[in-house]
Design a protein around this motif. Structure first.
Motif, PDB file in Angstrom:
ATOM      1  N   HIS A 132      69.287  21.247  65.329  1.00 39.54           N
ATOM      2  CA  HIS A 132      69.753  20.605  66.558  1.00 39.54           C
ATOM      3  C   HIS A 132      70.241  19.189  66.265  1.00 39.54           C
ATOM      4  O   HIS A 132      71.275  18.768  66.797  1.00 39.54           O
ATOM      5  CB  HIS A 132      68.623  20.551  67.593  1.00 39.54           C
ATOM      6  CG  HIS A 132      68.300  21.865  68.212  1.00 39.54           C
ATOM      7  ND1 HIS A 132      68.595  22.166  69.524  1.00 39.54           N
ATOM      8  CD2 HIS A 132      67.711  22.971  67.699  1.00 39.54           C
ATOM      9  CE1 HIS A 132      68.181  23.392  69.804  1.00 39.54           C
ATOM     10  NE2 HIS A 132      67.635  23.897  68.703  1.00 39.54           N
ATOM     11  N   GLU A 169      76.011  33.488  72.504  1.00 42.58           N
ATOM     12  CA  GLU A 169      75.930  32.977  73.873  1.00 42.58           C
ATOM     13  C   GLU A 169      75.072  33.850  74.776  1.00 42.58           C
ATOM     14  O   GLU A 169      74.479  33.363  75.739  1.00 42.58           O
ATOM     15  CB  GLU A 169      77.338  32.855  74.454  1.00 42.58           C
ATOM     16  CG  GLU A 169      77.374  32.159  75.809  1.00 42.58           C
ATOM     17  CD  GLU A 169      78.777  31.842  76.259  1.00 42.58           C
ATOM     18  OE1 GLU A 169      78.920  31.136  77.271  1.00 42.58           O
ATOM     19  OE2 GLU A 169      79.733  32.306  75.609  1.00 42.58           O
ATOM     20  N   ARG A 171      72.052  36.967  75.675  1.00 39.06           N
ATOM     21  CA  ARG A 171      70.587  37.021  75.534  1.00 39.06           C
ATOM     22  C   ARG A 171      70.245  37.713  74.223  1.00 39.06           C
ATOM     23  O   ARG A 171      70.721  38.813  73.924  1.00 39.06           O
ATOM     24  CB  ARG A 171      69.975  37.770  76.713  1.00 39.06           C
ATOM     25  CG  ARG A 171      70.143  37.075  78.050  1.00 39.06           C
ATOM     26  CD  ARG A 171      69.423  35.749  78.110  1.00 39.06           C
ATOM     27  NE  ARG A 171      68.001  35.888  77.839  1.00 39.06           N
ATOM     28  CZ  ARG A 171      67.077  36.192  78.765  1.00 39.06           C
ATOM     29  NH1 ARG A 171      67.447  36.420  80.026  1.00 39.06           N
ATOM     30  NH2 ARG A 171      65.791  36.273  78.444  1.00 39.06           N
ATOM     31  N   SER A 175      68.961  33.356  70.479  1.00 39.88           N
ATOM     32  CA  SER A 175      69.582  32.497  71.486  1.00 39.88           C
ATOM     33  C   SER A 175      68.564  32.085  72.546  1.00 39.88           C
ATOM     34  O   SER A 175      68.616  30.964  73.076  1.00 39.88           O
ATOM     35  CB  SER A 175      70.781  33.195  72.133  1.00 39.88           C
ATOM     36  OG  SER A 175      70.412  34.415  72.739  1.00 39.88           O
ATOM     37  N   ASP A 176      67.604  32.960  72.828  1.00 39.20           N
ATOM     38  CA  ASP A 176      66.526  32.587  73.752  1.00 39.20           C
ATOM     39  C   ASP A 176      65.663  31.484  73.135  1.00 39.20           C
ATOM     40  O   ASP A 176      65.212  30.565  73.842  1.00 39.20           O
ATOM     41  CB  ASP A 176      65.672  33.801  74.098  1.00 39.20           C
ATOM     42  CG  ASP A 176      66.385  34.773  75.042  1.00 39.20           C
ATOM     43  OD1 ASP A 176      67.448  34.393  75.586  1.00 39.20           O
ATOM     44  OD2 ASP A 176      65.881  35.903  75.224  1.00 39.20           O
ATOM     45  N   ARG A 178      66.729  29.276  71.016  1.00 38.75           N
ATOM     46  CA  ARG A 178      67.548  28.054  71.093  1.00 38.75           C
ATOM     47  C   ARG A 178      67.411  27.421  72.474  1.00 38.75           C
ATOM     48  O   ARG A 178      67.242  26.199  72.597  1.00 38.75           O
ATOM     49  CB  ARG A 178      69.021  28.389  70.809  1.00 38.75           C
ATOM     50  CG  ARG A 178      69.958  27.182  70.850  1.00 38.75           C
ATOM     51  CD  ARG A 178      71.410  27.584  70.790  1.00 38.75           C
ATOM     52  NE  ARG A 178      71.861  28.235  72.016  1.00 38.75           N
ATOM     53  CZ  ARG A 178      72.407  29.439  72.067  1.00 38.75           C
ATOM     54  NH1 ARG A 178      72.579  30.172  70.979  1.00 38.75           N
ATOM     55  NH2 ARG A 178      72.795  29.943  73.242  1.00 38.75           N
ATOM     56  N   ARG A 179      67.486  28.215  73.502  1.00 38.50           N
ATOM     57  CA  ARG A 179      67.352  27.692  74.868  1.00 38.50           C
ATOM     58  C   ARG A 179      65.957  27.103  75.093  1.00 38.50           C
ATOM     59  O   ARG A 179      65.818  26.052  75.742  1.00 38.50           O
ATOM     60  CB  ARG A 179      67.643  28.799  75.872  1.00 38.50           C
ATOM     61  CG  ARG A 179      69.107  29.254  75.875  1.00 38.50           C
ATOM     62  CD  ARG A 179      69.390  30.274  76.964  1.00 38.50           C
ATOM     63  NE  ARG A 179      70.786  30.702  76.904  1.00 38.50           N
ATOM     64  CZ  ARG A 179      71.200  31.804  76.262  1.00 38.50           C
ATOM     65  NH1 ARG A 179      70.301  32.590  75.655  1.00 38.50           N
ATOM     66  NH2 ARG A 179      72.474  32.111  76.226  1.00 38.50           N
ATOM     67  N   ALA A 180      64.953  27.751  74.539  1.00 39.05           N
ATOM     68  CA  ALA A 180      63.597  27.224  74.679  1.00 39.05           C
ATOM     69  C   ALA A 180      63.452  25.869  73.997  1.00 39.05           C
ATOM     70  O   ALA A 180      62.615  25.045  74.394  1.00 39.05           O
ATOM     71  CB  ALA A 180      62.595  28.221  74.090  1.00 39.05           C
ATOM     72  N   GLY A 182      65.813  23.643  74.058  1.00 38.59           N
ATOM     73  CA  GLY A 182      66.575  22.636  74.778  1.00 38.59           C
ATOM     74  C   GLY A 182      68.068  22.713  74.714  1.00 38.59           C
ATOM     75  O   GLY A 182      68.760  21.826  75.235  1.00 38.59           O
ATOM     76  N   ARG A 183      68.622  23.780  74.109  1.00 43.04           N
ATOM     77  CA  ARG A 183      70.083  23.886  74.003  1.00 43.04           C
ATOM     78  C   ARG A 183      70.516  25.206  74.637  1.00 43.04           C
ATOM     79  O   ARG A 183      70.240  26.285  74.112  1.00 43.04           O
ATOM     80  CB  ARG A 183      70.515  23.827  72.533  1.00 43.04           C
ATOM     81  CG  ARG A 183      71.992  24.076  72.291  1.00 43.04           C
ATOM     82  CD  ARG A 183      72.850  22.877  72.609  1.00 43.04           C
ATOM     83  NE  ARG A 183      74.270  23.178  72.376  1.00 43.04           N
ATOM     84  CZ  ARG A 183      75.206  22.260  72.186  1.00 43.04           C
ATOM     85  NH1 ARG A 183      74.878  20.968  72.192  1.00 43.04           N
ATOM     86  NH2 ARG A 183      76.467  22.601  71.980  1.00 43.04           N
ATOM     87  N   ASP A 184      71.230  25.116  75.743  1.00 42.42           N
ATOM     88  CA  ASP A 184      71.663  26.317  76.450  1.00 42.42           C
ATOM     89  C   ASP A 184      72.863  26.960  75.770  1.00 42.42           C
ATOM     90  O   ASP A 184      72.816  28.112  75.345  1.00 42.42           O
ATOM     91  CB  ASP A 184      71.996  25.985  77.898  1.00 42.42           C
ATOM     92  CG  ASP A 184      72.448  27.213  78.685  1.00 42.42           C
ATOM     93  OD1 ASP A 184      71.924  28.315  78.399  1.00 42.42           O
ATOM     94  OD2 ASP A 184      73.320  27.075  79.555  1.00 42.42           O
ATOM     95  N   ARG A 185      73.948  26.218  75.662  1.00 38.08           N
ATOM     96  CA  ARG A 185      75.178  26.804  75.109  1.00 38.08           C
ATOM     97  C   ARG A 185      75.170  26.740  73.585  1.00 38.08           C
ATOM     98  O   ARG A 185      74.588  25.834  72.991  1.00 38.08           O
ATOM     99  CB  ARG A 185      76.410  26.077  75.647  1.00 38.08           C
ATOM    100  CG  ARG A 185      76.433  24.592  75.396  1.00 38.08           C
ATOM    101  CD  ARG A 185      77.571  23.910  76.154  1.00 38.08           C
ATOM    102  NE  ARG A 185      77.540  22.469  75.990  1.00 38.08           N
ATOM    103  CZ  ARG A 185      78.090  21.814  74.974  1.00 38.08           C
ATOM    104  NH1 ARG A 185      78.745  22.489  74.037  1.00 38.08           N
ATOM    105  NH2 ARG A 185      78.006  20.495  74.893  1.00 38.08           N
TER     106      ARG A 185
END
Length: 518
Positions: A132, A169, A171, A175-176, A178-180, A182-185
């Motif tokens: 990140h 991008e 599910r 990628s989940d 990554r979102r956990a 703090g990065r959505d896209r």
């Protein structure tokens, strides 16, 4: 014959007087003979977890209260690299890449495991600078990331997961995750190295064995769109190992490879590399000879690639190049910290001219390295930061990025030492998207000025330029005098219809801008 006046004196616009002998070089530009673009990615950089490149170079930590930063990355470094318009940045190595496990560098920083940098100094790192941090920094720099995957000690699933983590991008487990964190896209990373120096620190593999390993890893690096969007780069040859390139070109399917790497450093002697600042005239010549060898390497590796890829769909990617000397006294030998003199400016100017002139095949390159390591463009010391002569050359040359190559023929005088000789002058030329023509010239001879006559292949209304040189060949910028060496205006070029003449002082780099074509 040159006049006695020209033999005795060259006058620079910056007011310095030179008194060396003068030789003549002729250059013919052919602006109508090429549609090749000089890829901006030739001007790429390299940031390895090595010495003080990442920690104390790029990254000083989010809690630092003395050095201005953005999310822990030095603001002065960000500003300087944006001035260069760096097109891509390679990370995390180098040899370090094949020991790096990316999942150790994500999630809460206080929970990340530490790692011992076995290759460079045996230091313990806390993994506070991870995926990140690097990819967000690339966004700040407006540059494309080039991730080097772990093939030496990593598994296929590990690299496949990394691609999914940063690029997918929808599910998915990665990628989940990554979102956990703090990065959505996704970051949509395009450039991927499939291992590094597989012939050496990446596993001491044979070319045939690595080719099979590459095919396996590359197969599972999915871009999910089946459009060939990933730019996979194979670990290529060590300097003149032409068999390595031949084997890879024979065995790697084109749908799995976009680039073949090449590594070559300008080195006097690997067992006795010499000082970065206290070098003899003989050592200077040997360094220049090693740097000029890049031209032969590019031509011979390209000829091999041409046999299997006549359309030049696979790029030659010189993702490690630069000068390599002994470390500065009283510094960690594993940190590869060295100063940067006008000798390094000569290496940079000459090498970039070589890459420009072979832009049909060379489509990407990475100077080693960005900060505090080897031929760095930036050096830091606490709150202080300096730009090296190499930085200034790359800043002057940025006009060639994504410009149309203008082929040229050069008949250069020789730089001679003890019966050996190499060309004293190198040059490259391009037409920028702004319609202006640019010519970069380097005279590596430390004592002899070069009178250069150019046939431009067309008429121009005006010429301007900048020069990088110094009082002494061994001069450098330091923390007490950060601007000892910096570009100056150059008005010594004389334009007459389709011809241009100038005198290049010893150890100088000149970039000319021609405008108002008639």
């Amino acid at each position: 014959m040159l006049s006695k006046k020209n033999q005795l004196l060259t006058v620079l616009c910056i007011g310095a007087l030179w008194g060396p002998a003068t030789s003549q070089t002729s250059i013919q530009l052919s602006p109508k003979e090429s549609s090749v673009l000089i890829s901006k990615h030739i001007y790429g950089h390299f940031a390895e977890h090595l010495g003080r490149c990442i920690y104390d170079g790029f990254y000083v930590g989010e809690g630092n209260t003395t050095i201005p930063h953005t999310n822990g990355v030095r603001n002065d470094v960000l500003s300087a690299l944006k001035e260069l318009k760096i097109p891509n940045l390679r990370w995390p190595g180098g040899c370090f890449a094949d020991t790096y496990h990316w999942k150790d560098g994500i999630g809460p920083k206080g929970s990340r495991p530490s790692i011992v940098n076995n290759w460079w100094g045996g230091v313990t790192e806390d993994n506070s600078f991870g995926t990140h941090d690097f990819l967000n920094m690339c966004e700040l720099l407006e540059t494309e990331p080039y991730l080097a995957g772990n093939v030496g000690s990593g598994e296929v699933q590990e690299l496949a997961d990394w691609v999914q983590y940063v690029n997918f991008e929808g599910r998915s487990p990665m990628s989940d995750l990554r979102r956990a964190n703090g990065r959505d896209r996704p970051w949509n990373v395009k450039f991927w190295g499939v291992g590094n120096e597989a012939w050496g620190c990446g596993g001491h593999m044979t070319a045939a064995y690595y080719s099979d390993i590459y095919r396996k890893y590359a197969t599972f690096m999915s871009d999910w769109s089946n459009t060939g969007g990933l730019y996979r780069i194979a670990s290529g040859a060590n300097s003149a190992d032409y068999n390595w390139t031949e084997t890879l070109m024979q065995k790697l399917p084109k749908n799995l490879v976009k680039g073949i790497a090449l590594h070559h450093y300008a080195v006097i002697d690997w067992n006795k590399k010499g000082s970065a600042i206290e070098y003899t005239d003989e050592q200077y010549f040997k360094t220049m000879k090693s740097a000029w060898f890049m031209n032969e390497l590019v031509e011979k590796h390209s000829a091999i690639m041409d046999k299997y890829d006549p359309k030049k769909e696979v790029a030659l990617v010189v993702d490690e190049w630069g000068g390599w000397y002994e470390v500065e006294p009283e510094t960690n030998p594993g940190f590869l910290y060295q100063q940067n003199t006008m000798r390094d400016a000569m290496i940079a100017g000459m090498t970039l001219n070589i890459f420009n002139n072979h832009a049909e095949r060379v489509k990407m390159a990475n100077l080693a390295q960005t900060i505090n390591v080897l031929q760095a463009v930036i050096l830091t010391k606490g709150e202080k930061m300096i730009k090296t002569p190499t930085f200034h050359v790359m800043e002057m040359y940025k006009v060639h990025q994504d410009a149309q190559l203008i082929p040229l023929q050069i008949n250069s005088q020789s730089f001679v030492w003890n019966g050996e000789e190499i060309p004293a002058v190198s040059a490259s030329a391009s037409k920028g998207q702004n319609g202006k023509t640019y010519v970069s010239l380097v005279n590596i001879d430390p004592k002899v000025a070069q009178k250069v006559e150019l046939n431009l292949g067309g008429s121009y209304a005006g010429v301007s330029g900048r020069i990088l040189t110094a009082k002494q060949l061994r001069d450098f910028n330091d923390f007490d005098d950060a601007n000892r060496i910096q570009p100056q205006a150059f008005s010594g070029a004389k334009l007459s219809k389709e011809r241009l003449s100038l005198s290049l002082p010893p150890f100088s780099v000149v970039v000319l801008e021609l405008n108002g074509k008639k």
